[in-house]
Every structure is written in C-alpha cells, then in structure tokens.
Enzyme design. Structure first.
Site, short mmCIF file in Angstrom:
data_model
loop_
_atom_site.label_atom_id
_atom_site.label_comp_id
_atom_site.label_asym_id
_atom_site.label_seq_id
_atom_site.Cartn_x
_atom_site.Cartn_y
_atom_site.Cartn_z
N ASP A 1 110.05 9.67 123.39
CA ASP A 1 110.40 9.96 124.77
C ASP A 1 111.56 9.04 125.16
O ASP A 1 111.85 8.03 124.47
CB ASP A 1 109.17 9.70 125.66
CG ASP A 1 109.48 9.81 127.13
OD1 ASP A 1 109.99 10.86 127.54
OD2 ASP A 1 109.21 8.84 127.86
N SER B 1 112.47 14.75 125.53
CA SER B 1 112.54 14.38 126.94
C SER B 1 112.40 15.59 127.85
O SER B 1 112.58 16.73 127.43
CB SER B 1 113.88 13.68 127.21
OG SER B 1 114.06 13.38 128.58
N ALA B 2 112.10 15.32 129.11
CA ALA B 2 112.15 16.36 130.14
C ALA B 2 113.57 16.56 130.64
O ALA B 2 113.83 17.47 131.43
CB ALA B 2 111.24 15.98 131.31
N LYS C 1 105.57 19.39 124.43
CA LYS C 1 106.18 18.48 123.46
C LYS C 1 105.51 18.61 122.10
O LYS C 1 106.18 18.55 121.06
CB LYS C 1 106.11 17.04 123.98
CG LYS C 1 107.06 16.76 125.13
CD LYS C 1 107.15 15.28 125.46
CE LYS C 1 108.20 15.02 126.55
NZ LYS C 1 108.38 13.58 126.85
N ASP D 1 105.20 7.34 127.08
CA ASP D 1 104.67 6.49 128.15
C ASP D 1 104.08 7.26 129.31
O ASP D 1 103.51 6.65 130.21
CB ASP D 1 105.79 5.59 128.70
CG ASP D 1 106.72 6.35 129.64
OD1 ASP D 1 106.77 6.03 130.84
OD2 ASP D 1 107.37 7.30 129.18
N ASN E 1 103.25 13.70 130.36
CA ASN E 1 103.77 14.79 129.53
C ASN E 1 103.99 14.36 128.09
O ASN E 1 104.40 15.18 127.25
CB ASN E 1 105.06 15.36 130.12
CG ASN E 1 106.21 14.38 130.07
OD1 ASN E 1 106.02 13.18 130.22
ND2 ASN E 1 107.42 14.89 129.90
#
Length: 271
Positions: free
Chosen positions: A9, A43-44, A198, A221, A224
């Site tokens: 992430d 990542s988002a 993910k 962390d 998601n």
C-alpha cells in the site's frame, strides 16, 4: 521462506505521515528490486498519483489503482492507458450513489475513470485537500448533466465530516448495492464495484508473474488492505494500523514513520 513478489500500500504504509518516502525505505526497496523481486504498488489512488512515486523509487512494475479496479503495466509511464485489468462500476449504480450523496450537503462527491479525477467544483475544501495530498490534477465534470456517467467510472470518492461519512456508509449498506465501500480515513468513503478488491489484484498479478501464493509478501495499514494482508502468504501491518487491521496480518512491524517496510525487509533477510 522464499519471497518472489512484494505488494505494498502507499498512504500510511510506504509514505510517512508527511506523505514522503524516507531515504531508508527508498534504499531498501531499490535493494530488493535489484534482486529481481518485483515491488508492486497497490493503492486506492489514480494512476497519476502512483506513477510519480514509482519514478521516485526508481522501479518499473505494474501498478494497482483504485484498490484493485485498475491494473496498469507501466513500461512507459507516459502511456498509462492500456490496462491489464479494468473493472468499472455499473453506470446506473453510480448514478444512484450520486443522488444519495446529494442528500448530504456537507459531503464532497468526485469520481475517477482511468487516469481522470472528475469533480463537481474546484471550490471545495475537501477537493483542495486531496489535491494537495495526492498531487493529481482534476477535471470539472457536470454530473447532473451526465446522469449515465459514460464512460463508466472505476471509483467514487466521498469526503466530509466523520459523522456524515458514517451516516452515508450506513445508508449505502441499507441500499444493498453490488458495491464495495470502506472508510480509508474517518473523513473519506471510497466506493468501487464489488469485485474490485486488492486481494483479487494480487491473485491476478501472481498469475501474471507465475508466482505461487506462498511466495508473496504484502504491506498495509488500513481497512482496504485487510483482504490483501490475509491473502498474501505473509501479511505485515504497520504499527499505525487500526487494531482490526493488525488482526488480519501475520505480523506487525514498526510504523510508517519508523521505516516499517525497511525494517521488515531486513528481518526477513530480503536485504
């Protein structure tokens, strides 16, 4: 344990609380990359918010955007337009969500499609804040005039006061839509198609690299990241992660401000 593929992430994991990569973490990632172990950013964020970070690390691998809704191969960062995987939301459902968000005047609505961030107005504190953090450009879009959201979007981002974001999340749950949504922070609610996860992106890239699940490592962390941490053979949560996320991991390292990734890579004898 043989690790052949690493996933990480970005915000709260790779980046410290100042939204920067520390020299120690950068050096550690470059060392594992020199061993021909792909280090994949998950990542988002939109592609434009990930590619500069990849460039800073000096690596060139596929990137996972929008929490698994879009995977791009990046031999040429100037052309992030040929996806390995592209999962978009149903246009009708996106319109439903938009109309629901409009009942919360304090919440900012924006949407992402491929490498575009579409916003209703630039005159909004939440848009300004996200623009400062991710450093990505936005495009003004008339959602009212484009009810079909064509072409479909990969992610919807709602930002607002914590109590209103929680109320919106509760309302979305009642709608029983085929969507995944989670709070990436108390003031952010992120929404994607239900099959954009993910963990699914990890499975896709394991096949792409011909790597077994037991040869994978993942760092995260936030909520998601939980399915990614559970899916990888070894899932490592940062110490700054919520308690629930730590329970999803195999182990917990020090925080993102203490070079948790670099510390773990040393402990696992990868560098």
């Amino acid at each position: 344990m043989t690790i052949k593929l690493i996933f990480s992430d970005i915000d709260g994991t790779l980046l410290n609380s100042r939204h920067r990569i520390s020299p120690l973490t950068r050096e550690a990632i470059q060392k594992v990359s020199q061993k021909n172990i792909p280090f994949i950013l998950v990542s988002a964020r939109m592609p434009g918010g990930i590619l500069p970070i990849q460039d800073e690390l000096g690596i060139r691998q596929p990137i996972v955007c929008y929490s698994g809704a879009l995977i791009l191969d990046t031999p040429d960062s100037a052309r992030p337009d040929q996806p390995l995987l592209n999962i978009s939301m149903d246009s009708h459902m996106a319109g439903q969500i938009y109309r629901l968000v409009c009942t919360f005047p304090s919440i900012s609505f924006s949407a992402y499609r491929m490498n575009q961030w579409l916003v209703r107005s630039s005159d909004n504190q939440w848009i300004e804040q996200e623009h400062h953090i991710a450093r990505t450009p936005f495009k003004i879009f008339d959602f009212e005039g484009q009810p079909s959201f064509y072409p479909p979007v990969n992610k919807i981002l709602c930002m607002g006061p914590p109590e209103d974001i929680l109320a919106l999340e509760t309302q979305l749950a009642k709608e029983n839509l085929p969507a995944s949504f989670y709070r990436s922070k108390p003031t952010y609610l992120e929404i994607t198609a239900r099959n954009a996860r993910k963990s699914a992106a990890l499975a896709f890239l394991m096949k792409h690299f011909h790597v077994k699940r037991e040869e994978t490592l993942a760092f995260g962390d936030n909520f998601n990241d939980a399915d990614m941490l559970q899916f990888a053979a070894t899932g490592i949560a940062m110490d700054n992660a919520p308690a629930e996320v730590k329970k999803s991991a195999d182990r917990v390292t020090v925080s993102n401000d203490e070079d948790g990734i670099a510390e773990s890579l040393r402990e696992l004898h990868l560098i």
